[in-house]
Design a protein around this motif. Structure first.
Motif, PDB file in Angstrom:
ATOM      1  N   SER A  25       0.833  -1.200   0.000  1.00 53.30           N
ATOM      2  CA  SER A  25       0.000   0.000   0.000  1.00 53.30           C
ATOM      3  C   SER A  25       0.867   1.250   0.000  1.00 53.30           C
ATOM      4  N   HIS A  26       1.007   1.867  -1.180  1.00 51.08           N
ATOM      5  CA  HIS A  26       1.815   3.079  -1.285  1.00 51.08           C
ATOM      6  C   HIS A  26       1.209   4.253  -0.534  1.00 51.08           C
ATOM      7  N   GLU A  27      -0.085   4.190  -0.226  1.00 49.59           N
ATOM      8  CA  GLU A  27      -0.711   5.280   0.513  1.00 49.59           C
ATOM      9  C   GLU A  27      -0.267   5.324   1.977  1.00 49.59           C
ATOM     10  N   PRO A  62       8.216   3.965   0.135  1.00 49.08           N
ATOM     11  CA  PRO A  62       8.669   2.945  -0.815  1.00 49.08           C
ATOM     12  C   PRO A  62       9.755   2.021  -0.260  1.00 49.08           C
ATOM     13  N   ALA A  63      10.700   2.555   0.490  1.00 47.01           N
ATOM     14  CA  ALA A  63      11.759   1.688   1.032  1.00 47.01           C
ATOM     15  C   ALA A  63      11.183   0.660   1.991  1.00 47.01           C
ATOM     16  N   GLY A  64      10.205   1.070   2.795  1.00 39.58           N
ATOM     17  CA  GLY A  64       9.562   0.129   3.703  1.00 39.58           C
ATOM     18  C   GLY A  64       8.791  -0.946   2.966  1.00 39.58           C
ATOM     19  N   PHE A 104      -1.635   8.980  -6.391  1.00 40.55           N
ATOM     20  CA  PHE A 104      -0.942  10.252  -6.217  1.00 40.55           C
ATOM     21  C   PHE A 104      -1.217  10.824  -4.840  1.00 40.55           C
ATOM     22  N   SER A 105      -2.268  10.352  -4.193  1.00 42.34           N
ATOM     23  CA  SER A 105      -2.707  10.879  -2.911  1.00 42.34           C
ATOM     24  C   SER A 105      -3.142   9.729  -2.028  1.00 42.34           C
ATOM     25  N   GLU A 126       1.367   8.894   2.925  1.00 43.14           N
ATOM     26  CA  GLU A 126       2.390   8.528   1.951  1.00 43.14           C
ATOM     27  C   GLU A 126       1.786   8.502   0.549  1.00 43.14           C
ATOM     28  N   SER A 127       2.650   8.503  -0.456  1.00 39.86           N
ATOM     29  CA  SER A 127       2.182   8.368  -1.832  1.00 39.86           C
ATOM     30  C   SER A 127       3.358   8.176  -2.770  1.00 39.86           C
ATOM     31  N   GLY A 128       4.065   7.052  -2.609  1.00 41.97           N
ATOM     32  CA  GLY A 128       5.209   6.766  -3.458  1.00 41.97           C
ATOM     33  C   GLY A 128       4.794   6.473  -4.895  1.00 41.97           C
ATOM     34  N   PHE A 129       5.739   6.644  -5.821  1.00 38.56           N
ATOM     35  CA  PHE A 129       5.462   6.410  -7.246  1.00 38.56           C
ATOM     36  C   PHE A 129       5.578   4.921  -7.553  1.00 38.56           C
TER      37      PHE A 129
END
Length: 334
Positions: free
Chosen positions: A9-11, A15-17, A39-40, A48-51
């Motif tokens: 879940s990028h939200e 990203p590293a986690g 994006f959000s 969070e909101s990684g690409f």
């Protein structure tokens, strides 16, 4: 036999986690992974909101055999030719290990372009145009198109040896039946068993082929109250059904409309329990309903204890298999 994977879940997690989590999950016995593409986030608390696309390259490189999927909304934030290029690049580097699910999107992510947010029927029509454009580009064709999206003489110069699956994303029977016209499989989210059966049947009855994927929101902790508190803190903005979830366009609005959501309401959309046997039974029920892949999303932000515990005590109780190579020709609708 069912594939049991990890949803990243990028939200909620940097990203590293998430990279650490999928490496950890593969070692613990999970056999696949997928991620969101936002994006959000859904709330300020998630934060969070990684690409997703840059992360996917790193995650595929860091793991040994896991296939990865992503849920993407082409047509507004992403031009379909760019989505096709991203799909082709990952599938070229990691053959058989990548698939993309395509949906019509949510305003919270798509409004950033400044373009108007279309009504649902136009979003579906736009998505279908994008699917056809992406398929043609992945087939090596030069594409020009004038419609709800515009393409001018696009061509992909780097093509994968095998075209990866384009999976339909659906949360209703109507959308599931519509996805059967074009998708190489279906993905939906956990709901009561009778509802999931209706969605799966709508896809199959309309001629849909390929695997059925299910994303399961769950919360586990050794203590029941802690498991419920985690779910309420992180996922109470996600109890709202469409059109609310489609049309709200900011984390602040999601937080406002969720201010009075109770823990009990969250437990209606998240599988909350400290009892590993209950989680095992839920996951087995999804397999019995015919889902080929079940992606586990622990809604707490800390993933390590969940991965270790489910890897040691839940997955061994299930009939876990590895997925087939992800190629569209296995599942393409006719």
């Amino acid at each position: 036999m069912t594939v049991y994977g990890l949803h990243a879940s990028h939200e909620q997690i940097p990203p590293a986690g998430l990279l650490d989590a999928v490496v950890h999950a593969e070692r613990a016995g999970f056999t696949a992974a997928m991620c969101s593409d936002h994006f959000s986030p859904w709330s300020v608390r998630q934060g969070e909101s990684g690409f997703a696309w840059s992360w996917l390259g790193a995650a595929l490189q860091a793991t040994d055999r896991m296939p990865f999927g992503v849920v993407n909304a082409p047509g507004q934030r992403y031009h379909p030719a760019i989505v096709a290029q991203a799909i082709a690049g990952l599938a070229s580097m990691y053959p058989g290990r990548f698939w993309a699910a395509l949906g019509s999107g949510e305003a919270s992510n798509e409004h950033i372009t400044g373009a108007p947010w279309p009504r649902k029927d136009l979003r579906n029509a736009r998505l279908r145009e994008c699917v056809d454009i992406i398929r043609a580009l992945l087939a090596g064709e030069e594409v020009s198109h004038d419609g709800l999206v515009t393409v001018d003489r696009a061509r992909l110069w780097t093509l994968p040896a095998e075209v990866p699956p384009l999976v339909g994303a659906a949360c209703s029977t109507a959308t599931a039946a519509w996805c059967a016209e074009w998708a190489d499989g279906l993905i939906t989210v956990n709901a009561p068993p009778e509802r999931l059966r209706e969605i799966a049947d709508a896809y199959r009855d309309a001629g849909g082929h390929g695997p059925l994927h299910l994303q399961v929101h769950l919360s586990w902790a050794p203590d029941e109250d802690h498991a419920l508190a985690l779910a309420h803190d992180q996922w109470r903005t996600n109890v709202h059904t469409p059109p609310v979830s489609w049309d709200l366009d900011s984390v602040e609005l999601f937080d406002i409309v969720s201010e009075h959501v109770t823990p009990g309401q969250v437990a209606g959309t998240v599988n909350v329990s400290s009892d590993l046997g209950r989680h095992t039974a839920w996951l087995q029920e999804y397999a019995d309903l015919g889902f080929d892949t079940v992606m586990l999303h622990h809604v707490g932000r800390e993933q390590a204890a969940f991965i270790d515990t489910f890897g040691a005590e839940v997955l061994p109780q299930l009939d876990v298999t590895r997925p087939l190579p992800a190629t569209a020709k296995e599942y393409r609708c006719v």
